[in-house]
Design a protein around this motif. Structure first.
Motif, PDB file in Angstrom:
ATOM      1  N   ASN A  41       0.846  -1.181   0.000  1.00  0.00           N
ATOM      2  CA  ASN A  41       0.000   0.000   0.000  1.00  0.00           C
ATOM      3  C   ASN A  41       0.889   1.242   0.000  1.00  0.00           C
ATOM      4  N   THR A  89      -5.932  -7.685  -0.484  1.00  0.00           N
ATOM      5  CA  THR A  89      -5.606  -6.488  -1.261  1.00  0.00           C
ATOM      6  C   THR A  89      -6.478  -5.314  -0.832  1.00  0.00           C
ATOM      7  N   VAL A  90      -7.749  -5.589  -0.580  1.00  0.00           N
ATOM      8  CA  VAL A  90      -8.655  -4.526  -0.149  1.00  0.00           C
ATOM      9  C   VAL A  90      -8.278  -4.044   1.247  1.00  0.00           C
ATOM     10  N   CYS A  94      -5.938  -1.206  -0.490  1.00  0.00           N
ATOM     11  CA  CYS A  94      -6.888  -0.149  -0.846  1.00  0.00           C
ATOM     12  C   CYS A  94      -7.309   0.703   0.339  1.00  0.00           C
ATOM     13  N   THR A 179     -14.919  -3.594  -3.780  1.00  0.00           N
ATOM     14  CA  THR A 179     -13.522  -3.562  -4.200  1.00  0.00           C
ATOM     15  C   THR A 179     -12.990  -4.970  -4.422  1.00  0.00           C
ATOM     16  N   ASN A 183     -11.516  -6.658  -7.857  1.00  0.00           N
ATOM     17  CA  ASN A 183     -10.232  -7.373  -7.980  1.00  0.00           C
ATOM     18  C   ASN A 183     -10.435  -8.676  -8.729  1.00  0.00           C
TER      19      ASN A 183
END
Length: 188
Positions: A41, A89-90, A94, A179, A183
Motif C-alpha cells: 500500500n 488487497t482490499v 486499498c 472492491t 479485484n
C-alpha cells in the motif's frame, strides 16, 4: 518479457497486479517459474506499509527470504493463501484511500465547527494514526477500544450514533465487498 524469462534459469517473478493469479501469470509466460504475488500500500513510502503476499511451490525459502529482506524497510508483511489475496488487497492495499477519505471528512466537519483546516487535518490524521497503532499494539478488538472512548451520554457516543444513522459500517463493508469483487473481475 516471456522470451527473456524463458532464457533465464535464475528468475523469480514478483508481481503486484491486482486480481492476476499465479496460474494466469504462468499462462502468459508459458512456463512454470517461481512467482510471488505482493500487494503493498502507499504507506510503504514511509516504512509504514502493509504488504500481503503469496507464492507458488516453486519459490524457495531463500528466494522468499531475499525478497522480504530487500523490502523489509517498507513495513509489515503477511503471507496469505492465494484464494484470500483479493480480500487482503482490499484490507491492506486499498484501505489507505478509505482512511484518507475518513480523515478528510472528520477535518471538514471540524472546519464546519470553526477549527482552521490545517489544524483539523493534523488532529484527524494524528487521531486515526494513533488509534490504528493502539489497535495493533494492544491486540484488543476495535469495539472494545471504541467503547472505552464512549462515555455514557457523552459526545463520542452521540457521534457514533450519527455514524450508525448514516449506515457508516454498512457503507464501509459494502465498499470492501465491491472492491474485492472488482479485484476478481480484473483477474478474468
Amino acid at each position: 518479457i516471456a522470451e527473456e524469462l524463458w532464457a533465464r534459469q535464475d528468475v523469480v517473478m514478483v508481481t503486484m497486479a491486482a486480481g492476476l493469479s499465479i496460474q494466469a501469470i504462468r499462462g502468459y509466460i508459458g512456463k512454470a517459474l517461481p512467482v510471488i504475488r505482493i500487494m503493498p500500500n502507499t504507506p510503504v513510502s514511509i516504512g509504514q506499509g502493509m504488504i500481503t503476499y503469496c507464492h507458488n511451490e516453486l519459490v524457495s525459502e531463500d528466494q522468499l527470504d531475499a525478497l522480504l529482506n530487500d523490502l523489509a524497510k517498507a513495513g509489515r508483511f503477511d503471507a496469505v493463501k492465494e484464494t484470500l489475496m483479493d480480500a487482503a488487497t482490499v484490507a491492506a492495499g486499498c484501505a489507505p484511500a478509505y482512511a484518507y477519505m475518513f480523515i478528510d471528512a472528520i477535518a471538514e466537519g471540524a472546519v464546519a465547527c470553526g477549527l482552521p483546516r490545517d489544524k483539523a487535518l493534523q488532529y484527524a490524521a494524528a487521531a486515526v494514526s494513533g488509534a490504528a497503532q493502539l489497535l495493533l499494539k494492544s491486540g484488543k478488538e476495535p469495539t472494545t477500544l471504541k467503547d472505552a472512548v464512549c462515555s455514557p451520554g457523552g459526545s463520542t457516543i452521540a457521534g457514533v450514533r450519527a455514524l450508525e444513522d448514516g449506515a457508516f459500517r454498512a457503507a464501509a463493508m459494502n465498499c470492501v465487498i465491491a472492491t474485492c469483487n472488482r479485484n476478481k473481475e480484473l483477474g478474468k
